[in-house]
Design a protein around this motif. Structure first.
Motif, PDB file in Angstrom:
ATOM      1  N   CYS A   1       0.839  -1.214   0.000  1.00 48.78           N
ATOM      2  CA  CYS A   1       0.000   0.000   0.000  1.00 48.78           C
ATOM      3  C   CYS A   1       0.865   1.252   0.000  1.00 48.78           C
TER       4      CYS A   1
ATOM      5  N   THR B   1       2.353   1.995  -3.299  1.00 50.46           N
ATOM      6  CA  THR B   1       1.307   2.578  -4.150  1.00 50.46           C
ATOM      7  C   THR B   1       1.134   4.060  -3.839  1.00 50.46           C
TER       8      THR B   1
ATOM      9  N   ALA C   1      -2.680  -3.161  -6.743  1.00 46.53           N
ATOM     10  CA  ALA C   1      -1.526  -2.289  -6.482  1.00 46.53           C
ATOM     11  C   ALA C   1      -0.716  -2.071  -7.760  1.00 46.53           C
TER      12      ALA C   1
ATOM     13  N   LEU D   1      -2.562   0.344 -10.158  1.00 47.33           N
ATOM     14  CA  LEU D   1      -2.514   1.739  -9.686  1.00 47.33           C
ATOM     15  C   LEU D   1      -1.137   2.351  -9.922  1.00 47.33           C
ATOM     16  N   ILE D   2      -0.084   1.573  -9.606  1.00 43.94           N
ATOM     17  CA  ILE D   2       1.277   2.066  -9.824  1.00 43.94           C
ATOM     18  C   ILE D   2       1.558   2.218 -11.322  1.00 43.94           C
TER      19      ILE D   2
END
Length: 321
Positions: A113, A116, A212, A215-216
């Protein structure tokens, strides 16, 4: 349901460690060095960031938070590995195994998290530089870090609670170097329930990792698009250099994690299971302080400054004696 002649297993034996004294010592020495380096290296990063006012920025706040999590991430497994290497029995209690699984996965998910959140930070810094100081405030940094830890420490609870209700009445030889979900579930007596649990665990890990990564990945698409619009080569290099460390850590950590947890029905030999586990539980944390210190000019300069001050202090103390 357990039959009358079955007894519930109260401890597991790690079967992936070498059982010869020479093999154990050969593994113990480098592992001890690596663990010492991980703890010392991350403590240096945390201390340097705290002592230098010019490093009190969101990027370094997240780096020091990641270093703090790395210490606990490795402490959840490596000390027990070291003890097992020197122990004849190489065992762990059922409760100890559940605790190890919980803290290993909770700190690991917190790191996922946080990586991210760091990608989001880099996206804002490069894509919205004018609004960045007003958006990424110290308060938001603290809130994001706290949210990452809350997410990390809550997510594994249902899995751990479910595993704790399973009976373990067969073999107690755990084919791994630390307690992890799938190796432990394979030892459960209730085959149908264990099979369902393994599928659930696979799906949960897949959702966590893929979310994750996506999103990255989206953050870096935006970052690359902005960098390519920068006219000067020096400007492009300077913008991308702020992301290199994070991108390297992300690829190193997620690459080995994906090999372990995104395989679904695929199985590896005990040797490759051990190698992959060492990659994300030991080697990735080992390289992180190197990546964030040796590749970071500001942290290197701060370390040199404080190292020089420490040498002067010790020389003065010695002269006074």
């Amino acid at each position: 349901m357990e039959s009358p002649n079955q007894s519930t297993t109260q401890e597991f034996i790690f079967s992936a460690f070498p059982y010869s004294w020479e093999g154990s010592v050969t593994c113990f020495v480098p592992l001890l060095f690596i663990y010492t380096f991980i703890v010392f290296g991350n403590l240096v990063i945390i201390t340097v960031v705290q002592l230098n006012a010019h490093l009190h920025t969101p990027m370094y706040f997240f780096i020091s938070a990641l270093s703090f999590l790395e210490i606990w991430y490795t402490t959840s497994t490596i000390p027990k590995m070291l003890a097992s290497l020197l122990s004849e029995k190489k065992s762990i209690s059922l409760n100890g195994c559940l605790l190890q699984m919980y803290f290993f996965h909770s700190t690991g998910i917190s790191e996922v998290c946080l990586l991210t959140a760091m990608a989001f930070d880099r996206y804002l810094a490069i894509c919205s530089p004018l609004h960045y100081p007003t958006i990424m405030t110290p308060r938001l940094c603290a809130q994001l870090t706290f949210s990452c830890c809350v997410c990390g420490f809550i997510t594994p609870l249902p899995e751990i609670a479910w595993i704790s209700t399973l009976p373990f009445c067969g073999s107690n030889h755990l084919e791994h170097i630390f307690c992890d979900f799938l190796p432990v579930l394979r030892l459960a007596c209730t085959d149908p329930q264990a099979i369902v649990m393994i599928q659930v665990v696979d799906i949960v890990h897949a959702v966590e990792i893929i979310t994750a990564v996506m999103l990255i990945f989206m953050s870096y698409i935006g970052i690359v698009a902005v960098i390519l619009r920068i006219r000067s080569a020096e400007g492009r290099h300077k913008a991308f250099s702020t992301c290199v460390s994070h991108l390297t850590v992300f690829l190193l950590f997620f690459g080995s994690v994906a090999l372990m947890y995104l395989r679904f029905s695929a199985t590896y030999s005990l040797f490759w299971d051990t190698v992959i586990a060492l990659a994300f539980a030991v080697l990735s944390p080992f390289f992180n302080p190197i990546i964030y210190s040796l590749r970071n000019k500001e942290i290197k300069e701060a370390i040199k400054k404080h190292w020089g001050q420490a040498k002067i202090f010790f020389h003065k103390t010695k002269d006074l004696k």
